[in-house]
Design an enzyme around this catalytic site. Structure first.
Site, PDB file in Angstrom:
ATOM      1  N   ILE A   1     -21.912  74.476  -5.176  1.00  0.00           N
ATOM      2  CA  ILE A   1     -21.273  72.795  -5.097  1.00  0.00           C
ATOM      3  C   ILE A   1     -22.205  72.394  -4.070  1.00  0.00           C
ATOM      4  CG2 ILE A   1     -19.286  71.766  -4.621  1.00  0.00           C
ATOM      5  CD1 ILE A   1     -19.057  73.408  -6.913  1.00  0.00           C
TER       6      ILE A   1
ATOM      7  N   HIS B   1     -23.708  70.962 -18.138  1.00  0.00           N
ATOM      8  CA  HIS B   1     -22.326  71.741 -18.220  1.00  0.00           C
ATOM      9  C   HIS B   1     -22.145  72.115 -19.487  1.00  0.00           C
ATOM     10  CE1 HIS B   1     -18.747  73.355 -16.596  1.00  0.00           C
ATOM     11  NE2 HIS B   1     -18.026  72.827 -17.686  1.00  0.00           N
TER      12      HIS B   1
HETATM   13  C1  GRF Z   1     -26.027  77.979 -19.332  1.00  0.00           C
HETATM   14  O1  GRF Z   1     -25.127  77.894 -20.248  1.00  0.00           O
HETATM   15  C2  GRF Z   1     -25.650  76.825 -18.150  1.00  0.00           C
HETATM   16  O2  GRF Z   1     -24.843  75.647 -18.840  1.00  0.00           O
HETATM   17  C3  GRF Z   1     -24.892  77.746 -17.458  1.00  0.00           C
HETATM   18  O3  GRF Z   1     -25.395  79.065 -17.276  1.00  0.00           O
HETATM   19  C4  GRF Z   1     -25.902  79.134 -18.522  1.00  0.00           C
HETATM   20  C5  GRF Z   1     -27.469  79.820 -18.421  1.00  0.00           C
HETATM   21  O4  GRF Z   1     -28.248  78.805 -17.810  1.00  0.00           O
HETATM   22  N1  GRF Z   1     -24.613  77.157 -16.251  1.00  0.00           N
HETATM   23  P1  GRF Z   1     -29.776  79.115 -17.960  1.00  0.00           P
HETATM   24  O5  GRF Z   1     -30.143  80.171 -18.728  1.00  0.00           O
HETATM   25  O6  GRF Z   1     -29.708  79.997 -16.137  1.00  0.00           O
HETATM   26  O7  GRF Z   1     -30.543  78.230 -17.823  1.00  0.00           O
END
Ligand code: GRF
Length: 218
Positions: A91, A108
């Site tokens: 955050i 998200h």
């Molecule tokens: C994705 O669904 C993202 O929205 C969430 O974590 C998942 C993996 O993201 N926060 P990434 O492969 O690290 O981009």
């Protein structure tokens, strides 16, 4: 020729980062990833950056002020025009967001405002929704709350578990996040209070996946 420099924040595997890199390399977006910063020294996202010759940094987030100062410095030094949260699980403070507001977006894996937080996919599945999806939005001082840029809806299917649903959503995340960067780069995003107006222009609907509903502007 001016090219938008994107600064990416990532905490995990970095498949959203990879989608951004690929879209830039394919010329779908007139931008380049100038640097990747992760709060997780083992994030595969950092390895992806290295594989593409993109500067990558681990920044310890246990001291939030220091972490955000490092983000500000690293991205500022590289003339980053847009910060993108790509699977970034921290955050950011209101002070940091205030400084970058309008130039910092996030992805998200749910249809905000539903299922905020760190497991949008699992929360949606456990709730028993029939339709979920993903959202890109400008980051504001509240979590998963800023003005929405794009959304896309996917079906929850019988027999889905969290991983199968997350995988279906992820494919669409890899489309709407690069497209959101593209719209920003084209100067087609106008924030009016809670609403984001997307000015008319080209479309990515040629890349639309079957059985997915995309919001205006994709
Ligand atoms: C994705 O669904 C993202 O929205 C969430 O974590 C998942 C993996 O993201 N926060 P990434 O492969 O690290 O981009």
């Amino acid at each position: 020729m001016f090219m938008l420099k994107v600064g990416v924040l990532a905490s995990g595997s970095g498949t959203n980062l990879q989608a951004i890199i690929d879209a830039c390399n394919e010329g779908k977006i007139n931008a380049e990833v100038a640097a990747v910063i992760s709060d997780n020294r083992n994030a595969f996202a950092l390895e992806r950056a290295r594989e593409h010759g993109i500067e990558s940094f681990f920044s310890d987030a246990s001291d939030k002020r220091r972490h955000e100062e490092e983000i500000d410095r690293i991205f500022g030094e590289r003339d980053v025009g847009l910060i993108v949260g790509a699977g970034y699980m921290r955050i950011l403070s209101p002070q940091f967001v205030k400084k970058w507001y309008g130039r910092i977006i996030n992805i998200h894996p749910a249809l905000l405002p539903s299922f905020k937080g760190t497991d949008g996919q699992g929360d949606a599945l456990r709730y028993g929704v029939k339709i979920t999806g993903c959202t890109t939005h400008f980051i504001d001082e509240e979590t998963d709350h800023g003005p929405i840029i794009l959304q896309a809806a996917v079906r929850v299917k019988d027999g889905d578990d969290r991983d199968s649903l997350a995988a279906r959503i992820l494919k669409v995340e890899h489309q709407i996040l690069p497209r959101s960067i593209d719209l920003f780069e084209q100067g087609r995003l106008e924030i009016h209070g809670r609403k984001v107006r997307i000015l008319p222009g080209d479309s990515w609907m040629e890349y639309a996946l079957p059985d997915v509903l995309y919001s205006e502007g994709f």
